[in-house]
Design a protein around this motif. Structure first.
Motif, short mmCIF file in Angstrom:
data_model
loop_
_atom_site.label_atom_id
_atom_site.label_comp_id
_atom_site.label_asym_id
_atom_site.label_seq_id
_atom_site.Cartn_x
_atom_site.Cartn_y
_atom_site.Cartn_z
N TRP A 161 -26.22 -16.19 -25.61
CA TRP A 161 -25.01 -15.89 -26.17
C TRP A 161 -24.09 -17.48 -24.64
O TRP A 161 -25.37 -16.85 -23.99
CB TRP A 161 -23.50 -14.44 -25.64
CG TRP A 161 -24.09 -13.51 -27.14
CD1 TRP A 161 -24.28 -14.37 -27.89
CD2 TRP A 161 -23.36 -12.32 -27.49
NE1 TRP A 161 -24.11 -13.00 -29.03
CE2 TRP A 161 -23.45 -12.30 -28.87
CE3 TRP A 161 -22.73 -11.50 -26.61
CZ2 TRP A 161 -23.28 -10.27 -28.49
CZ3 TRP A 161 -22.24 -10.01 -26.76
CH2 TRP A 161 -22.85 -10.05 -28.33
N ASN A 162 -23.13 -17.91 -24.85
CA ASN A 162 -22.83 -18.32 -23.85
C ASN A 162 -21.05 -18.47 -23.95
O ASN A 162 -20.15 -18.34 -24.34
CB ASN A 162 -23.06 -20.06 -23.98
CG ASN A 162 -22.55 -20.95 -22.43
OD1 ASN A 162 -21.33 -21.01 -22.40
ND2 ASN A 162 -23.80 -21.65 -22.29
N ASP A 204 -18.90 -20.71 -25.26
CA ASP A 204 -19.05 -20.55 -26.87
C ASP A 204 -18.16 -20.05 -28.06
O ASP A 204 -17.39 -19.22 -28.58
CB ASP A 204 -20.12 -20.52 -27.43
CG ASP A 204 -20.83 -21.50 -27.16
OD1 ASP A 204 -20.24 -22.59 -26.79
OD2 ASP A 204 -22.45 -21.21 -27.39
N SER A 260 -17.37 -27.08 -25.92
CA SER A 260 -18.64 -25.92 -24.46
C SER A 260 -19.39 -26.47 -23.56
O SER A 260 -19.58 -27.88 -24.11
CB SER A 260 -18.94 -24.67 -25.70
OG SER A 260 -19.96 -25.70 -27.00
N ILE A 319 -23.40 -14.12 -15.55
CA ILE A 319 -23.43 -16.42 -15.94
C ILE A 319 -24.06 -17.22 -15.38
O ILE A 319 -23.56 -16.57 -14.01
CB ILE A 319 -22.28 -16.17 -16.61
CG1 ILE A 319 -21.13 -16.36 -15.00
CG2 ILE A 319 -21.19 -15.37 -17.70
CD1 ILE A 319 -19.64 -17.37 -15.59
N ASP A 346 -24.25 -22.88 -16.12
CA ASP A 346 -23.46 -23.57 -17.13
C ASP A 346 -22.86 -22.77 -18.40
O ASP A 346 -22.99 -23.32 -19.00
CB ASP A 346 -24.80 -23.57 -18.40
CG ASP A 346 -25.79 -22.65 -18.17
OD1 ASP A 346 -25.63 -22.02 -18.20
OD2 ASP A 346 -27.03 -23.51 -19.19
N ARG A 353 -24.07 -19.77 -18.79
CA ARG A 353 -25.02 -19.25 -19.95
C ARG A 353 -24.88 -17.50 -19.55
O ARG A 353 -24.63 -17.15 -18.50
CB ARG A 353 -26.21 -19.67 -19.87
CG ARG A 353 -27.32 -18.50 -20.85
CD ARG A 353 -28.89 -19.03 -21.18
NE ARG A 353 -28.66 -19.40 -19.46
CZ ARG A 353 -29.85 -19.06 -18.30
NH1 ARG A 353 -30.37 -17.87 -19.37
NH2 ARG A 353 -30.33 -19.60 -17.76
#
Length: 426
Positions: free
Chosen positions: A31-32, A35, A353, A412, A415, A417
């Motif tokens: 997951w990010n 996003d 994103s 996180i 970036d 992520r």
């Protein structure tokens, strides 16, 4: 105690439609944050800053020749406790027996309860924890003859001959706990030495209440406290009142922690001394309160690199009802506000994103008020307008009162992520 907390729809910020996931496995989801993988609002820890802070503080105490027992009440996160211990912390600090339970389960083998224990329930609980963790050593604070009598009464009523490890607390007039005078403290030390239910392991104080974010004032005030502790410690040593082979001297909040190092380096003639710094907020730092104090620490210490803010709460712009006002989806239930309002620090436009979409917020974007579930963010109507659906990262002051609003936080990368997570146990 859960060793691997399970995230699910009951956890604020975790997506309702997602399958449950163990904290240790969240990074495998791919997951990010950018996003919109998580539900807003969501609290996150920036891993590069977190890693930097762990190493920076450990390097600081090693250079100063003292030990670190970070205050666990800041985060109440076993995952972060383990990171702090693995980074080299001597032990952990807690405010009560409930917090100690979490710390011992996370692997702490030395702990200071920086508080007075008085009630039967707390003493029963600590006695039980020490039986469950016989390899651990725990000290708590004593500051009165009345408390000493309560400890003796507990032992008599329970038929329990345990001898508690304690630190004598020297306090500051008008502030919180601790003996108020040298004479009171010395009399208490004599009573502890004569008591079969406690052994005097050292002396403790808390200097944080003296800080005014003014170096001239702070240096003078904390230096006076250091002199008071030294006078007491030397007299206790001269009268041979210690109850252990090593003397612990402990202090250290998160504001003027550098100024108590001289106290932690005090020496006595009869035995070795271990200085223990208890700063806790360093692990995530913050965006205002401790940040302003740290600027003075940097000047006093001649530092060019120090702690970095790691904690953010991300919210979405849910309404722009009038020029100059945007309403964000995070409020008092999600953010600390006891020191100052949350501060917009980064943002990403709706639907975009990737790390290149992250931008620094305009200086005019400022949270002016909080409702239970909303942040009221002002902006310059002649400048850049936030749009409905934009994501805003809110920096916080005083991390303690943000952590206790979350059962978990995503970890996180720069970036966006999501590489992991931590749980909290308040």
């Amino acid at each position: 105690m859960e060793h691997d907390f399970v995230l699910n729809a009951a956890c604020k910020g975790y997506p309702l439609a997602a399958e449950p996931c163990a904290v240790s496995q969240l990074g495998e989801r791919g997951w990010n944050l950018l996003d919109d993988a998580l539900a807003y609002p969501v609290a996150v820890l920036r891993r590069p800053a977190l890693t930097h802070n762990l190493a920076w503080m450990q390097d600081f105490v090693q250079r100063k020749g003292v030990a670190l027992a970070p205050h666990g009440k800041t985060t109440m996160s076993p995952e972060l406790f383990r990171m702090q211990l693995q980074a080299g912390a001597w032990g952990m600090t807690f405010a009560n027996v409930h917090q100690l339970r979490v710390g011992l389960a996370a692997g702490a083998q030395r702990a200071i309860i920086a508080n007075q224990l008085v009630s039967d329930t707390d003493l029963d609980g600590l006695d039980g924890l020490l039986r469950q963790h016989p390899q651990s050593r725990v000290w708590f604070l004593v500051d009165s003859l009345a408390q000493l009598q309560a400890l003796a009464d507990w032992g008599t009523r329970r038929g329990n001959g345990r001898c508690w490890d304690v630190l004598l607390e020297l306090g500051i007039a008008g502030y919180r706990t601790g003996c108020r005078t040298h004479e009171q403290a010395l009399a208490l030390a004599q009573a502890i030495a004569a008591s079969p239910v406690v052994r005097l392991g050292g002396v403790e104080c808390y200097e944080g209440g003296l800080g005014r974010c003014d170096s001239a004032h702070d240096i003078e005030a904390v230096s006076a406290l250091v002199r008071s502790v030294n006078a007491l410690v030397q007299q206790i040593d001269a009268q041979n009142l210690w109850g252990s082979d090593e003397v612990l001297l402990s202090a250290g909040g998160s504001a003027v922690f550098d100024l108590v190092i001289p106290m932690l380096k005090l020496q006595v003639q009869s035995r070795p001394v271990q200085g223990v710094l208890r700063s806790g907020c360093y692990v995530t730092h913050d965006h205002w309160n401790y940040a302003r104090y740290l600027k003075l620490v940097e000047v006093r210490e001649g530092l060019s690199v120090s702690l970095q803010p790691a904690l953010e709460v991300w919210a979405v712009v849910q309404s722009v009802p009038e020029p100059g006002l945007a309403i964000l989806s995070a409020g008092r239930r999600d953010l600390s506000f006891d020191q100052c309002m949350p501060m917009p620090v980064r943002w990403a436009a709706r639907g975009q994103s990737g790390p290149d979409t992250l931008q620094t917020t305009p200086v005019s974007w400022q949270v002016k008020a909080l409702s239970d579930q909303h942040a009221h963010m002002a902006f310059d109507a002649q400048g850049l307008w936030p749009q409905v659906g934009d994501r805003v990262a809110l920096g916080i002051s005083h991390p303690c009162t943000t952590f206790d609003k979350w059962r978990w936080m995503a970890v996180i990368e720069d970036d966006g992520r999501i590489s992991g997570a931590i749980s909290t146990h308040f």
